[in-house]
Design a protein around this motif. Sequence first.
Motif, PDB file in Angstrom:
ATOM      1  N   THR A  33       0.738  -1.194   0.048  1.00 39.30           N
ATOM      2  CA  THR A  33      -0.018  -0.093  -0.060  1.00 39.30           C
ATOM      3  C   THR A  33       0.713   1.122  -0.120  1.00 39.30           C
ATOM      4  OG1 THR A  33      -1.674  -1.084   1.176  1.00 39.30           O
ATOM      5  CG2 THR A  33      -1.810   1.189   1.259  1.00 39.30           C
ATOM      6  N   GLN A  84       2.279   1.928  -3.288  1.00 40.65           N
ATOM      7  CA  GLN A  84       1.303   2.630  -4.280  1.00 40.65           C
ATOM      8  C   GLN A  84       1.178   4.077  -3.764  1.00 40.65           C
ATOM      9  OE1 GLN A  84      -1.077   2.047  -6.792  1.00 40.65           O
ATOM     10  NE2 GLN A  84       0.046   0.556  -7.783  1.00 40.65           N
ATOM     11  N   PRO A  96      -4.652   3.032  -3.650  1.00 43.52           N
ATOM     12  CA  PRO A  96      -3.513   2.101  -3.244  1.00 43.52           C
ATOM     13  C   PRO A  96      -3.810   0.901  -2.412  1.00 43.52           C
ATOM     14  CG  PRO A  96      -2.990   4.361  -2.701  1.00 43.52           C
ATOM     15  CD  PRO A  96      -4.395   4.291  -3.127  1.00 43.52           C
ATOM     16  N   VAL A  97      -4.988   0.915  -1.530  1.00 40.44           N
ATOM     17  CA  VAL A  97      -5.257  -0.078  -0.929  1.00 40.44           C
ATOM     18  C   VAL A  97      -5.620  -1.336  -1.650  1.00 40.44           C
ATOM     19  CG1 VAL A  97      -7.169  -0.956   0.625  1.00 40.44           C
ATOM     20  CG2 VAL A  97      -6.168   1.190   1.167  1.00 40.44           C
ATOM     21  N   GLY A 105      -2.626  -3.284  -2.103  1.00 42.38           N
ATOM     22  CA  GLY A 105      -2.085  -3.792  -0.800  1.00 42.38           C
ATOM     23  C   GLY A 105      -2.950  -5.047  -0.583  1.00 42.38           C
ATOM     24  N   VAL A 129      -0.891   3.911   6.246  1.00 40.64           N
ATOM     25  CA  VAL A 129      -1.572   2.852   5.642  1.00 40.64           C
ATOM     26  C   VAL A 129      -3.350   2.550   6.301  1.00 40.64           C
ATOM     27  CG1 VAL A 129      -1.560   0.367   5.559  1.00 40.64           C
ATOM     28  CG2 VAL A 129       0.468   1.694   5.086  1.00 40.64           C
TER      29      VAL A 129
END
Length: 477
Positions: free
Chosen positions: A122, A125, A300-301, A304, A443
């Motif tokens: 994450t 990203q 981004p998650v 992840g 995060v």
Amino acid sequence: MPFEFFSIAVSAAERFLSSFNDYFYTYVLIILLLFFGIYFTFKTGFVQFRYFFEQLRCVTERPDSKKEVSSFQALMVSTASRVGTGNIIGVSTALCLGGFGSVFWMWVVAVVGSALAFAESTLAQIFKKRGESGCYGGPAYYIEALTGKRLPGIIFSVLLILTYGVGFNMLTSYNLQSAFSQFDFYDAEVSPGVIGIITALLVAVCYFGGGKAIIKVTSLMVPFMGIAYIGVSLLIVILNFKALPGIFVRIFTEATDLRAIFGGFSSSCVMYGIKRGLLSNEAGVGSAPNASAAAQVSHPVKQGLVQLLSVSIDTLLICSATAFMCMCSGVEPSAEISGAKYVQLSVENTLGVFGPVFITLAMVLFAFTTLVGNMFYVEGCAIYILARKPGKLLLSLLKVGEAALVFAGCILSADLLWNIADVTMGFMILINVPAIAFLGRYVILALKDYGRQKRLGNNPVFRAEDIRLPYNTDYWK
């Protein structure tokens, strides 16, 4: 005389590094990785379980353009590097030296360590960069953002190149050629060189095809080899299904035998299981985020979550497949048959002469995808060190050098290189994990932002200001 002195020096270096690694991993790295794995498991609200179906959904998303890297392709690159000969040899060694109980602790560590994999991917990203042919990034970029200096990121990148581009690539090519040693046609003086030349040429073709070629090769080969390997292991388990109840009893009995565990902790099932789990899934090492950053996603998650699948594929599927095909075979593990031999004997005991042939093929495929996937990391780190994409000449020299190392690995004994690679990987962890810990709050905020948008029925879209990120981001402006 000089040769004898060199041999003594190498032997002394091997003993020193072996002792150092035993202490380094047992009392420093394992504690560090487990602590922060548990920390992020709780801070993310057990993300590896809560978002399991979301992981499956995210991996099927396609980018807007066919030229961009998808989540699935990035997953295959990272899985190609993770899934290697260690999934066969490493698991066999854990069973032979640590017993059946090591499998239980391997599972535990995979589940806990996956939270670290989620966090680092994450972050990769969040801090990724926009390039001419797509996006790129990795730990070096979020380490630089955290410290405000390039030097720590450069040190990390150099360590990664030494670990994956030199140490692990040479070891992988050595394991690849040694997989043929059981056959009659194998000549100890000639075969390693011939296999080395063929492997180096095939790998060079992929290398000179560039990052896109690497992504295509891994996207095709990783699913094929993984499904085939798991399929054969399931066949062996089905043929020996009557042994399963006793195997599960033995796994949990040995895993909780406190007297045996604390009687020799460093050689117990707990330690072998933890080492196998941590070193197999590479969570916290900082390698997979280099592939994660290349994926084109809206948040981004998402990447992840996709990287959580890579840990599951590597440890919970591939490593477990090796473990069960061995445990169900009826061949009792021992130190004398530790390594590939135990797996080959186990499969041969159930499937006859087909067994050793299949294991050899699996080791070759696993090794080849690892060699190809590692180059993707090396090229990315070279870009960071130079602060630009290497020129054609320099990039060609880098690829030729990597192919030469693949050849050298086939003809050299790699004990010293294995220990050196373990040390450099250990220092990667010492740099990467504290950086993840310091940046971990972003995060968590990104995960909360993702969950909020999902509850509103939206396709989550990331904006850096939504998580109050105080660092400049190139991609998410």
